[in-house]
Design an enzyme around this catalytic site. Structure first.
Site: not given
Length: 430
Positions: A154, A398, A401
């Protein structure tokens, strides 16, 4: 240090010696009868702890050197180190916004969900170079008629999303393929006959999830000597490939070679050798590069290895209350990168150096590196954090990312700088 051709044998899969040596002070404090017992106890403690938290015991490694990248500045060729530099203030703003990029995923659209966006007002300036700036039209001119793919997890998908936003300022792409889980995706820029692909792979090599009583668990059987089959199946279509992998190795995984179990990561099972993460990542990358170099039926002209990118969790991890709420970049001396990530970066650089030397005898494919580890270690301010609108993960941050727009765009600015070295040469091959 890069490996020479004679030293290109498989790395030691029983792991490097990253465990700190016990101090000799014990011999001065305890009588001889107790010294051995105390030292053995200390060593046992270290070994047990390293089994569950091996990243704690990595020394801060010396940086493996890579050659300076030649970049075109105006009408001159100029040598500089694209991957070593500083972040400086730049209030010109990003090339795109969440309004001008229709493909931006909500999970990276941090400003929409309340994050202050000062993190977009910094630009990467490599030492010896001018500030890098992405030129969408130039990028599309270079890759016209080609297919570029990101084979990664990802985080690699994050880079593709950035590139889509950057290029959409010139031409809006069409989504021409997606699998049911949206992990294998293809976009097409019709005016430039350019295809952009995302190929999902956790490890670059073949792997399968383990099951207990029919339920999939987050453990994998990883075949370190076999290229990921879905990656291999798509090679005939690809001209430029960006590969990366590291995050999924940080869990309990079982390692195989020649179809036989040779060890595992993060385990303490009887009669199974415990491997360190760095060695497993290096072996998987070596397999990937060897397969790409030797595969005779693909149209690959250029493969780039993107190095490890840090997460910036503070005071815990993603599931233990960790957060990332800093608002500015940090200096090089404060760079928030765990030493294990530097060790991974060095292993990746070693494999690129080795593969570049061996590719001299096979000029069908060039190999380059996108060394973003140092640059991103200084950007704890640009993760979504709590601003990622994930209804299934409310309360979690998060910090892995990267927000769009944001410093992840520099990965594609550096990618363009590398592509400039080849220019029309990419069109002239094959």
């Amino acid at each position: 240090m890069a490996m020479d051709k004679e030293a290109a044998a498989s790395p030691n899969l029983h792991g490097r010696n990253h465990i700190r040596k016990p101090t000799y002070v014990f011999t001065h404090v305890f009588p001889d009868g107790r010294t051995l017992a105390v030292m053995l106890t200390a060593v046992l403690f270290v070994l047990l702890l390293s089994t569950y938290h091996p990243e704690t015991f990595y020394h801060y490694p010396m940086q493996t050197q890579i050659s300076a990248q030649e970049v075109k500045i105006g009408h001159e060729d100029k040598l500089c180190n694209l991957f070593n530099g500083t972040w400086v203030r730049d209030f010109r703003g990003p090339i795109y916004t969440n309004i001008t990029c229709p493909t931006m995923p909500d999970s990276k659209n941090c400003g929409k969900y309340g994050k202050q966006m000062d993190y977009v007002n910094w630009k990467w300036v490599p030492h010896g170079c001018d500030m890098v700036r992405f030129e969408p039209q130039l990028f599309l001119n270079i890759v016209r008629g080609k297919t570029l793919a990101f084979a990664a997890d990802s985080i690699g998908r994050n880079q593709m999303e950035s590139l889509l936003c950057l290029l959409s300022q010139v031409e809006t792409p069409n989504k021409v393929y997606s699998d049911t889980k949206d992990k294998f995706v293809t976009w097409h820029f019709r005016s430039h006959n350019f295809t952009l692909m995302a190929l999902w792979t956790k490890f670059l090599v073949e792997a399968s999830e383990r099951e207990i009583n029919g339920t999939v668990i987050e453990m994998h059987d990883i075949h370190l000597d076999k290229l990921d089959t879905r990656l291999a199946a798509n090679l005939r279509k690809i001209n430029i490939l960006v590969i990366s992998s590291s995050r999924w190795f940080f869990r309990k995984n079982y390692l195989y070679e020649g179809g036989k179990l040779i060890g595992c990561i993060y385990c303490s099972e009887d009669n199974i050798t415990n491997f360190d993460v760095v060695t497993a990542i290096q072996r998987a990358l070596r397999t990937a590069l060897d397969n790409l170099t030797n595969y005779q039926e693909h149209e690959l002209q250029l493969t780039l290895v993107r190095t490890a990118t840090p997460a910036h969790f503070e005071n815990g991890f993603w599931n233990t209350g960790g957060y990332c709420n800093r608002t500015e970049p940090v200096g090089k001396g404060e760079a928030m990168t765990r030493t294990v990530e530097w060790a991974i970066r060095n292993a990746q650089a070693e494999e690129v150096n080795r593969a570049q030397k061996e590719s001299i005898h096979n000029r069908r494919m060039d190999i380059e590196i996108l060394d973003i580890t140092e640059a991103m270690s200084m950007r704890p301010d640009a993760h979504p954090g709590i601003h990622w609108n994930n209804k299934w993960m409310r309360g979690y941050s998060d910090c892995s990312h990267w927000c769009l727009p944001g410093p992840i765009d520099v990965w594609n600015e550096l990618l363009l700088s590398v592509l400039k070295k080849y220019g029309t040469g990419l069109h002239n091959q094959h």
